[in-house]
Design an enzyme around this catalytic site. Structure first.
Site, PDB file in Angstrom:
ATOM      1  N   GLY A 149       0.818  -1.199   0.000  1.00 15.94           N
ATOM      2  CA  GLY A 149       0.000   0.000   0.000  1.00 15.94           C
ATOM      3  C   GLY A 149       0.855   1.254   0.000  1.00 15.94           C
ATOM      4  O   GLY A 149       2.053   1.219   0.285  1.00 15.94           O
ATOM      5  N   CYS A 150       0.228   2.380  -0.313  1.00 14.45           N
ATOM      6  CA  CYS A 150       0.974   3.641  -0.408  1.00 14.45           C
ATOM      7  C   CYS A 150       1.466   4.119   0.954  1.00 14.45           C
ATOM      8  O   CYS A 150       2.660   4.400   1.124  1.00 14.45           O
ATOM      9  CB  CYS A 150       0.115   4.705  -1.091  1.00 14.45           C
ATOM     10  SG  CYS A 150      -1.536   4.905  -0.396  1.00 14.45           S
ATOM     11  N   TYR A 151       0.571   4.194   1.924  1.00 15.73           N
ATOM     12  CA  TYR A 151       1.003   4.606   3.263  1.00 15.73           C
ATOM     13  C   TYR A 151       2.042   3.646   3.850  1.00 15.73           C
ATOM     14  O   TYR A 151       3.049   4.091   4.420  1.00 15.73           O
ATOM     15  CB  TYR A 151      -0.192   4.703   4.205  1.00 15.73           C
ATOM     16  CG  TYR A 151      -1.087   5.900   4.020  1.00 15.73           C
ATOM     17  CD1 TYR A 151      -0.576   7.196   4.007  1.00 15.73           C
ATOM     18  CD2 TYR A 151      -2.467   5.746   3.891  1.00 15.73           C
ATOM     19  CE1 TYR A 151      -1.412   8.295   3.862  1.00 15.73           C
ATOM     20  CE2 TYR A 151      -3.316   6.839   3.749  1.00 15.73           C
ATOM     21  CZ  TYR A 151      -2.786   8.109   3.734  1.00 15.73           C
ATOM     22  OH  TYR A 151      -3.618   9.195   3.605  1.00 15.73           O
ATOM     23  N   CYS A 154       5.670   4.252   2.305  1.00 19.37           N
ATOM     24  CA  CYS A 154       6.361   5.440   2.806  1.00 19.37           C
ATOM     25  C   CYS A 154       6.701   5.300   4.288  1.00 19.37           C
ATOM     26  O   CYS A 154       7.798   5.672   4.721  1.00 19.37           O
ATOM     27  CB  CYS A 154       5.492   6.673   2.565  1.00 19.37           C
ATOM     28  SG  CYS A 154       6.408   8.230   2.611  1.00 19.37           S
ATOM     29  N   MET A 312       6.696  10.789  -0.860  1.00 19.04           N
ATOM     30  CA  MET A 312       6.722  10.072  -2.134  1.00 19.04           C
ATOM     31  C   MET A 312       5.434  10.356  -2.895  1.00 19.04           C
ATOM     32  O   MET A 312       4.486  10.943  -2.361  1.00 19.04           O
ATOM     33  CB  MET A 312       6.889   8.564  -1.921  1.00 19.04           C
ATOM     34  CG  MET A 312       5.681   7.893  -1.339  1.00 19.04           C
ATOM     35  SD  MET A 312       5.846   6.101  -1.225  1.00 19.04           S
ATOM     36  CE  MET A 312       4.110   5.659  -1.048  1.00 19.04           C
TER      37      MET A 312
END
Length: 346
Positions: A149-151, A154, A312
């Site tokens: 996932g994105c979170y 990062c 990001m």
């Protein structure tokens, strides 16, 4: 040439996959899947693709697609990939799933946080968590990739060196996260309308966000402890980008030089992770449109805490770019192929 099929090619992450893969020297996109735009020209859905992509969209028939391509990207909502995955498909083609269906190994945890039944739990053990910086060798041998996932991407990259080195207390981690509106997807929702998000910031999913158990599971695997975190995401009025500010209690006093050496040592060979210089907080504008993650830290001796920061692009390193990075590893290509994207500014 690697023949690629994209299911969900008309979502934000799917369109970003198309943009990146069109620049890839070793790839030919042969299937633009979209249940919403079957038989419609792709360039009529996204006019930025006018005179670039002339093909029309197909349906999301994964079994049929597996007969025509070498790799399938599923840029779809949770539940789709798990509902159609079979051994027959994986025997013919590699699959990179951008949803959460195979990220969390514990079925009960997945079903509890996502509120849906997992329809192919037999593949959870085989699926490789596709964070390339840590699982590179397993990714090279994989048939099925769970694109992170994105979170979590990062958050993990910002915190990993210090949690791995035992610098911070694992029960003290607080993650404050902010994301652009594209992170919510392309579907029409009242909460994402212009007048709802413009000139406004809000927390959402407070203590209940679905990326929480994904981050906790990865930190638990790293430390061999049961790690619990506080994770609070916020929606901010910009198109794309993620900014993480994380806090951890130090186990002992450390100097800036000691911590900087740790980050440099962990990431000196990682092309897409940029450890910034002292006093340079990461900013979303300096990574927009790229596969880079910028990280940095500040030691607060007054509170005996360290603040870890990361920025990001949620659609690139947080989705499509990372998926292409995984594909490159799976097919023995240079990891940066098609991904040397210079950040856009302004």
């Amino acid at each position: 040439m690697i023949k690629v099929g994209i299911i969900g090619s008309t979502g934000y992450a799917g369109q970003e996959l198309v943009r990146i893969l069109l620049q890839h020297k070793e790839v030919s996109i042969v299937w633009y899947g979209s249940k919403s735009y079957i038989d419609k020209k792709y360039s009529e859905v996204f006019q930025n693709m006018f005179q670039i992509v002339e093909e029309s969209c197909f349906d999301d028939n994964m079994e049929e697609l597996a007969r025509h391509v070498d790799v399938i990207f599923t840029a779809t909502p949770q539940g789709f990939c798990a509902s159609v995955m079979t051994e027959d498909i994986l025997s013919k083609v590699k699959v990179i799933d951008l949803s959460a269906d195979y990220r969390i190994k514990d079925v009960k945890t997945y079903e509890e946080w996502y509120g849906i039944k997992h329809n192919s739990p037999d593949f959870l053990k085989e699926a490789v968590y596709g964070l390339c910086e840590f699982n590179r060798e397993d990714i090279k041998k994989a048939r099925l990739i769970a694109n992170p996932g994105c979170y979590p991407t990062c958050s993990i990259l910002s915190i990993y060196p210090l949690i791995k080195e035992g610098i911070i207390e694992t029960d003290s981690i607080i993650i404050d996260a902010k994301s652009g509106v594209s992170g919510a997807g392309r579907g029409a929702k009242v909460d994402n309308l212009y007048c709802e998000v413009n000139e406004n910031m809000k927390a959402y999913g407070v203590s209940t966000h679905r990326h929480t158990p994904e981050i906790e599971e990865q930190f638990s695997l790293i430390t061999l402890e049961n790690v619990t975190i506080n994770f609070t995401p916020h929606l901010v009025p910009m198109n794309r980008g993620i900014l993480i500010t994380a806090y951890g209690k130090l186990k002992k006093r450390v100097s800036y030089e000691e911590v900087k050496e740790i980050y440099d040592r962990y990431y000196e060979k990682e092309y897409f992770v940029r450890v910034l210089e002292k006093g340079m907080p990461p900013e979303t504008r300096w990574v927009e449109g790229s596969n880079f993650v910028d990280v940095n830290f500040v030691i607060d001796n007054r509170t005996n805490r360290i603040i870890m920061m990361g920025a990001m692009d949620n659609l690139v390193k947080g989705a499509a770019g990372q998926a292409v990075q995984n594909m490159n590893l799976m097919f023995g290509l240079p990891e940066q192929e098609g991904l040397k994207l210079v950040p856009m500014f302004p």
